[in-house]
Design an enzyme around this catalytic site. Structure first.
Site: not given
Ligand code: ARG
Length: 271
Positions: A171, A265
């Site tokens: 991300h 996150c």
């Molecule tokens: N386990 C989650 C996923 O893989 C983690 C999300 C992390 N969120 C972020 N905004 N980077 O989607």
């Protein structure tokens, strides 16, 4: 830049307590369902993040977590909100898809007038990052390249599209943090050459983060223009922020890191 930054104002965030947080599937390289997760510890760490925000004078709203959605704690992925307008999310992986409706209904219940459902896959502020005069849109692992058109159309802002190339930084908010409209910190190796060039031409000041700070998701931080809430494990970045005139506020979210998440996150900014 040694003087302390002054362009700060109270922010409003939406967070989701990690009541049902576990790692029971693997949709990013950080997740290992065989590793034990201490949900009670995750809750305490999350609460300290929440209290760090309120201690800085920010307002935090919470959304009720839903059983069976262990990643719902990662509120940043729930939507994108700019100027009171809400773009809903559309998750890449089936395990997280029901979260989109849960977040959309929170916005409808709380009086938001413009609430748009997503057409293309987009994982909210995880990949769609407001940078003052433009919106940065990451793609490559989760959010689709097409999402940038919906972002531009709904928010009426220019979009800078950035391709992510390292699966650990899946991300955009794991590879870059906007500190203020002119300043960002980022991990260059997470971007292709075009992305690095676009960032260099947009930001007057760009802080390059070292491998060891990126590898603890140090960039998954939140700035109010002055204070930067940042993972305590990212000691090099903490020093870089202080040297640049920001005030680091460190937090430990080690349990949530097991799912590939950090403070940013867990935080959706309501602009
Ligand atoms: N386990 C989650 C996923 O893989 C983690 C999300 C992390 N969120 C972020 N905004 N980077 O989607």
């Amino acid at each position: 830049m040694a003087d302390s930054r002054s362009c700060t104002h109270a922010r409003t965030y939406l967070m989701c307590p990690p009541e049902y947080f576990t790692v029971e599937y693997a949709i990013n390289p950080w997740m290992n369902p065989d590793e034990t997760v201490d949900t009670a510890l995750a809750m305490r760490q999350w609460q300290r993040l929440h209290d760090a925000f309120t201690g800085l004078g920010h307002t935090v709203h919470t959304i009720k977590p839903e059983p069976g959605l262990p990643d719902m704690v990662f509120a940043a992925n729930g939507a994108t909100v700019i100027d009171g307008k809400v773009l809903g999310s559309r998750f890449m992986y089936q395990q997280r898809q029901p979260e989109a409706a849960a977040y959309l209904s929170w916005f409808r219940l709380h009086g938001y007038q413009v609430v748009r459902e997503a057409g293309a896959v987009n994982e909210g502020e995880g990949d769609i990052v407001f940078a003052g005069r433009v919106v940065l849109a990451g793609h490559g692992f989760r959010t689709g390249e097409l999402a940038q058109h919906e972002v531009a159309e709904l928010f009426g802002l220019p979009v800078v599209s950035l391709r992510l190339v390292d699966p650990r930084f899946y991300h955009l908010d794991t590879a870059l943090v906007v500190l203020d409209a002119d300043t960002a910190a980022y991990y260059p190796a997470a971007f292709d050459d075009a992305g690095q060039a676009a960032l260099a031409s947009h930001f007057a000041e760009l802080i390059e983060v070292k491998d060891e700070d990126a590898e603890v998701l140090g960039l998954n931080a939140i700035s109010d223009g002055r204070h930067v809430v940042v993972p305590e494990q990212a000691t090099g970045l903490v020093a870089q922020l202080a040297a640049a005139g920001f005030e680091p506020v460190t937090v430990d979210l080690s349990e949530l890191l097991k799912a590939g998440g950090g403070p940013k996150c867990c935080t959706l900014e309501l602009r």
